[in-house]
Scaffold this motif. Structure first.
Motif, PDB file in Angstrom:
ATOM      1  N   GLY A   1       2.108  -6.175   5.573  1.00 50.53           N
ATOM      2  CA  GLY A   1       2.081  -7.942   5.593  1.00 50.53           C
ATOM      3  C   GLY A   1       2.603  -8.709   4.559  1.00 50.53           C
ATOM      4  O   GLY A   1       2.561  -9.472   4.425  1.00 50.53           O
ATOM      5  N   THR A   2       2.496  -7.164   2.841  1.00 56.36           N
ATOM      6  CA  THR A   2       2.742  -8.645   1.951  1.00 56.36           C
ATOM      7  C   THR A   2       4.446  -8.476   1.689  1.00 56.36           C
ATOM      8  O   THR A   2       4.889  -9.556   1.101  1.00 56.36           O
ATOM      9  N   GLY A   3       5.123  -8.075   2.217  1.00 58.90           N
ATOM     10  CA  GLY A   3       6.747  -7.349   2.169  1.00 58.90           C
ATOM     11  C   GLY A   3       6.930  -6.499   1.097  1.00 58.90           C
ATOM     12  O   GLY A   3       8.313  -6.845   0.624  1.00 58.90           O
ATOM     13  N   LEU A   4       5.529  -6.073   0.217  1.00 57.58           N
ATOM     14  CA  LEU A   4       6.612  -5.402  -0.612  1.00 57.58           C
ATOM     15  C   LEU A   4       7.018  -3.580  -0.916  1.00 57.58           C
ATOM     16  O   LEU A   4       6.084  -3.381   0.311  1.00 57.58           O
ATOM     17  N   MET A   5       8.029  -3.824  -0.557  1.00 60.90           N
ATOM     18  CA  MET A   5       8.760  -2.657   0.491  1.00 60.90           C
ATOM     19  C   MET A   5       8.539  -1.237  -0.030  1.00 60.90           C
ATOM     20  O   MET A   5       7.702  -0.821  -1.490  1.00 60.90           O
ATOM     21  N   CYS A   6       8.503  -0.408   0.891  1.00 69.48           N
ATOM     22  CA  CYS A   6       7.663   0.920   0.294  1.00 69.48           C
ATOM     23  C   CYS A   6       8.928   2.135   0.180  1.00 69.48           C
ATOM     24  O   CYS A   6       9.388   1.917   1.220  1.00 69.48           O
ATOM     25  N   LEU A   7       8.555   3.263  -0.817  1.00 73.90           N
ATOM     26  CA  LEU A   7       9.549   3.842  -1.058  1.00 73.90           C
ATOM     27  C   LEU A   7       9.217   5.295   0.343  1.00 73.90           C
ATOM     28  O   LEU A   7       7.581   5.076  -0.072  1.00 73.90           O
ATOM     29  N   ILE A   8       9.757   6.475   0.798  1.00 73.73           N
ATOM     30  CA  ILE A   8       9.555   7.103   0.886  1.00 73.73           C
ATOM     31  C   ILE A   8      10.104   8.532   1.145  1.00 73.73           C
ATOM     32  O   ILE A   8       9.773   9.673   1.220  1.00 73.73           O
TER      33      ILE A   8
ATOM     34  N   PRO B   1      11.180   9.835  -3.625  1.00 71.72           N
ATOM     35  CA  PRO B   1      11.554  10.319  -4.845  1.00 71.72           C
ATOM     36  C   PRO B   1      13.092   9.094  -5.625  1.00 71.72           C
ATOM     37  O   PRO B   1      13.277   8.054  -6.268  1.00 71.72           O
ATOM     38  N   TRP B   2      13.906   9.372  -4.393  1.00 68.78           N
ATOM     39  CA  TRP B   2      15.470   9.568  -3.965  1.00 68.78           C
ATOM     40  C   TRP B   2      15.243   8.114  -4.276  1.00 68.78           C
ATOM     41  O   TRP B   2      16.732   7.161  -4.447  1.00 68.78           O
ATOM     42  N   GLU B   3      15.077   7.739  -3.686  1.00 63.07           N
ATOM     43  CA  GLU B   3      14.617   6.183  -3.113  1.00 63.07           C
ATOM     44  C   GLU B   3      15.113   4.735  -4.574  1.00 63.07           C
ATOM     45  O   GLU B   3      15.065   3.733  -4.766  1.00 63.07           O
ATOM     46  N   SER B   4      14.003   5.038  -5.037  1.00 61.82           N
ATOM     47  CA  SER B   4      13.180   4.319  -6.118  1.00 61.82           C
ATOM     48  C   SER B   4      15.009   4.679  -7.380  1.00 61.82           C
ATOM     49  O   SER B   4      14.804   4.103  -8.383  1.00 61.82           O
ATOM     50  N   GLY B   5      15.492   5.852  -7.457  1.00 64.84           N
ATOM     51  CA  GLY B   5      16.835   5.330  -8.343  1.00 64.84           C
ATOM     52  C   GLY B   5      16.450   6.520  -9.236  1.00 64.84           C
ATOM     53  O   GLY B   5      17.135   7.053 -10.331  1.00 64.84           O
ATOM     54  N   MET B   6      15.024   6.569  -9.754  1.00 64.84           N
ATOM     55  CA  MET B   6      14.277   6.599 -10.376  1.00 64.84           C
ATOM     56  C   MET B   6      13.585   8.482  -9.978  1.00 64.84           C
ATOM     57  O   MET B   6      12.548   9.057 -10.709  1.00 64.84           O
ATOM     58  N   ASP B   7      14.670   8.679  -9.732  1.00 65.56           N
ATOM     59  CA  ASP B   7      14.277  10.143  -8.739  1.00 65.56           C
ATOM     60  C   ASP B   7      13.039  11.056  -9.599  1.00 65.56           C
ATOM     61  O   ASP B   7      12.714  12.140  -8.423  1.00 65.56           O
ATOM     62  N   ASN B   8      12.966  11.502 -10.677  1.00 69.20           N
ATOM     63  CA  ASN B   8      12.494  13.055 -11.213  1.00 69.20           C
ATOM     64  C   ASN B   8      11.383  12.071 -11.952  1.00 69.20           C
ATOM     65  O   ASN B   8      11.237  13.043 -13.311  1.00 69.20           O
ATOM     66  N   SER B   9      11.148  10.583 -11.869  1.00 66.27           N
ATOM     67  CA  SER B   9       9.867  10.485 -13.089  1.00 66.27           C
ATOM     68  C   SER B   9       8.714  10.674 -12.777  1.00 66.27           C
ATOM     69  O   SER B   9       8.657  11.517 -11.860  1.00 66.27           O
TER      70      SER B   9
ATOM     71  N   ILE C   1       5.388   4.642  -1.313  1.00 66.72           N
ATOM     72  CA  ILE C   1       4.991   4.303  -2.811  1.00 66.72           C
ATOM     73  C   ILE C   1       5.157   3.639  -2.818  1.00 66.72           C
ATOM     74  O   ILE C   1       6.656   2.681  -2.440  1.00 66.72           O
ATOM     75  N   GLN C   2       4.150   1.664  -3.275  1.00 67.27           N
ATOM     76  CA  GLN C   2       5.143   1.040  -3.172  1.00 67.27           C
ATOM     77  C   GLN C   2       5.838   0.285  -5.453  1.00 67.27           C
ATOM     78  O   GLN C   2       5.172   1.032  -5.778  1.00 67.27           O
ATOM     79  N   ASN C   3       6.480   0.402  -5.325  1.00 64.30           N
ATOM     80  CA  ASN C   3       6.814   0.691  -6.909  1.00 64.30           C
ATOM     81  C   ASN C   3       8.017  -0.928  -7.799  1.00 64.30           C
ATOM     82  O   ASN C   3       8.260  -1.219  -7.623  1.00 64.30           O
ATOM     83  N   VAL C   4       6.968  -0.787  -9.000  1.00 65.47           N
ATOM     84  CA  VAL C   4       7.616  -1.441  -9.561  1.00 65.47           C
ATOM     85  C   VAL C   4       8.969  -2.338  -9.459  1.00 65.47           C
ATOM     86  O   VAL C   4       9.472  -3.373  -9.853  1.00 65.47           O
ATOM     87  N   LEU C   5       9.829  -1.069 -10.021  1.00 63.35           N
ATOM     88  CA  LEU C   5      11.454  -1.085  -9.937  1.00 63.35           C
ATOM     89  C   LEU C   5      11.746  -2.505  -9.271  1.00 63.35           C
ATOM     90  O   LEU C   5      12.454  -2.828  -9.448  1.00 63.35           O
TER      91      LEU C   5
ATOM     92  N   TYR D   1       1.707   1.787  -7.526  1.00 66.78           N
ATOM     93  CA  TYR D   1       1.240   1.657  -6.272  1.00 66.78           C
ATOM     94  C   TYR D   1       1.230   2.681  -4.764  1.00 66.78           C
ATOM     95  O   TYR D   1       2.205   2.942  -4.157  1.00 66.78           O
ATOM     96  N   ASP D   2       0.245   3.715  -5.069  1.00 70.54           N
ATOM     97  CA  ASP D   2       0.407   4.936  -3.850  1.00 70.54           C
ATOM     98  C   ASP D   2      -0.239   4.605  -3.066  1.00 70.54           C
ATOM     99  O   ASP D   2      -1.765   4.036  -2.435  1.00 70.54           O
ATOM    100  N   VAL D   3       0.713   4.081  -1.517  1.00 66.66           N
ATOM    101  CA  VAL D   3      -0.343   3.464  -0.652  1.00 66.66           C
ATOM    102  C   VAL D   3      -0.862   4.351   0.134  1.00 66.66           C
ATOM    103  O   VAL D   3      -2.123   3.948   0.898  1.00 66.66           O
ATOM    104  N   ARG D   4      -0.637   5.522   0.309  1.00 68.54           N
ATOM    105  CA  ARG D   4      -1.359   6.399   0.886  1.00 68.54           C
ATOM    106  C   ARG D   4      -2.823   7.133   0.371  1.00 68.54           C
ATOM    107  O   ARG D   4      -3.928   6.965   1.380  1.00 68.54           O
ATOM    108  N   VAL D   5      -2.784   6.582  -0.703  1.00 69.38           N
ATOM    109  CA  VAL D   5      -4.437   6.896  -1.554  1.00 69.38           C
ATOM    110  C   VAL D   5      -5.135   5.991  -1.935  1.00 69.38           C
ATOM    111  O   VAL D   5      -5.529   5.377  -1.859  1.00 69.38           O
ATOM    112  N   LYS D   6      -4.090   4.768  -1.765  1.00 71.34           N
ATOM    113  CA  LYS D   6      -4.545   3.751  -1.592  1.00 71.34           C
ATOM    114  C   LYS D   6      -4.961   3.073  -3.294  1.00 71.34           C
ATOM    115  O   LYS D   6      -5.959   2.607  -3.734  1.00 71.34           O
TER     116      LYS D   6
END
Ligand code: GLC
Length: 431
Positions: A150-157, A159-167, A234-238, A290-295
């Motif tokens: 409900g925060t509207g903060l997008m979750c990545l499913i 790593p490739w979605e971040s564009g920082m694939d191998n961070s 994951i909710q990703n800052v970038l 923020y790792d949503v799965r382990v909060k």
């Protein structure tokens, strides 16, 4: 190399990769269209060929899914020797997919910002009108289909979605995933054909990347099911920062087109209200994913920590801490005994830091560009200038590479790389 020569070489790289209606990020390694690459490429092209810049954007948006998502890879010309090939995503027959072959995940939405920057320099109401609805649909999808809390903060499913694939950001989340032989479909990596293995991801990580695709396709890429079941969430800052900035630019477009801004205002207000509580670590003075799965926050210091500057999400005090304690700190990001060029993609004192490995330390031109823009927003002009100066120095020394070793400016990854060329054109023209 003087400025004129550099500009003409940059244009030559874009020409070399021009496939007619889209531009490949690089000739061999990346033979299709990539989402955020296309946006940066359009910005570069717009300085000398506006119609071609518009074509780049149109091609990307042609691949938009019916539910609004704009995919990360678009296979306009079908199969190549690239892995994963189009059929690997298994998107045929999905009611919500698009009509152009594509991957089934997205990438950082810099597109609205690039379209707006182009419009500010060279106004074109017709083009704005043409793309506005599609951009709104994509942002709406990001704020809703990928919203878990409900925060509207997008979750990545993935790593490739971040564009920082191998961070190193993803290391712990990936370690918790145990692919079995049965859960990793047979595949043959292609990324190590053209690039040295020590500049690419480790094999176990790559297996997990493939395993996650397999999970997604078993769920038929259905957003609810993905939010429920993907082990990587994951909710990703970038990503969230880029989206927030892009929402601001979309709002400008709405005003220009006399459209209602209510929905966009809602996204902006919601992100602003939750951003700090979710990402800011006041003890360390860092923004953490923020790792949503382990909060739990992901306690890794990566270059994405500076992205809230690009979005105007930091307070002046937070910005000052980011700069003094991290950006200018020779143990982390500033030049020191172990590096010369800015900005390493992970802090040098991170255990996962590696100067040449993909996203674990090398400098990326587009990250420098984004962060310089953010630093300027907060009045850190000297630091922004350093990023631009270093970007041009890296390019002058090693050409238009995918990424660079921060110790000696040597080039890594793919050659004749487009966003390095496109952004060099932008940097040199904006000066
Ligand atoms: C790599 C990068 C990604 C980029 C793509 C094409 O996968 O990590 O950010 O979009 O290459 O250049």
């Amino acid at each position: 190399m003087n400025t004129t020569e550099l500009l003409s070489q940059a244009r030559a790289v874009l020409r070399l990769n021009d496939a007619g209606e889209f531009t490949k990020p690089s000739p061999h390694q990346y033979p299709h269209q990539w989402n955020w690459d296309a946006a940066f490429i359009a910005l570069g092209l717009s300085h000398y060929d506006l119609p071609r810049a518009f074509t780049e954007v149109r091609s990307l948006l042609r691949a938009q899914w019916r539910d609004g998502m704009v995919p990360h890879i678009i296979y306009h010309t079908g199969k190549s020797d690239y892995f994963p090939p189009p059929e690997f995503w298994q998107t045929e027959n999905l009611a919500h997919a698009g009509s152009v072959a594509s991957s089934a995940i997205t990438q950082p939405p810099v597109l609205a910002t690039m379209v707006w920057l182009i419009h500010e320099r060279t106004p074109s109401m017709d083009f704005l009108r043409e793309v506005y609805r599609q951009l709104v649909a994509w942002h709406r999808w990001l704020h809703t289909a990928r919203d878990i809390d409900g925060t509207g903060l997008m979750c990545l499913i993935h790593p490739w979605e971040s564009g920082m694939d191998n961070s190193p950001l993803w290391a712990e989340a990936l370690d918790r995933i145990t692919p079995t032989r049965a859960s990793v479909p047979p595949f043959k990596r292609r990324d190590t054909v053209h690039v040295a293995a020590d500049e690419r991801p480790f094999a176990p990580d790559y297996e997990r990347f493939v395993h996650l695709i397999d999970l997604g396709r078993r769920l038929r890429w259905e957003p609810h099911a993905l939010m429920d079941q993907m082990p990587f969430l994951i909710q990703n800052v970038l990503f969230c920062s880029i989206l927030h900035r892009a929402d601001q630019d979309l709002r400008q477009m709405a005003l220009e087109l006399s459209q209602d801004t209510c929905e966009i205002d809602g996204w902006l207000a919601r992100t602003r209200a939750v951003f700090d509580a979710r990402f800011w670590d006041a003890t360390r003075g860092l923004y953490l994913d923020y790792d949503v799965r382990v909060k739990m926050p992901i306690r890794v210091n990566a270059c994405s920590t500076f992205a809230p500057l690009f979005a105007g999400l930091a307070t002046p005090a937070q910005a000052a801490r980011l700069v003094a304690e991290h950006f200018d700190n020779p143990v982390e990001y500033a030049p020191g005994a172990d590096s010369v060029y800015r900005l390493p993609s992970a802090a040098k004192n991170e255990p996962g830091y590696s100067a040449r490995r993909y996203w674990c330390g090398p400098v990326w031109i587009h990250i420098n560009w984004l962060i310089a823009d953010g630093l300027r927003r907060y009045g850190f002009h000297a630091q922004a200038d350093m990023l631009m100066r270093d970007s041009l120095a890296l390019i002058r020394q090693s050409g238009f590479r995918e990424y660079y070793d921060p110790r000696d400016a040597s080039g890594c990854g793919a050659v004749d790389f487009c966003w390095s060329a496109a952004l060099a054109i932008d940097i040199l023209n904006e000066r």
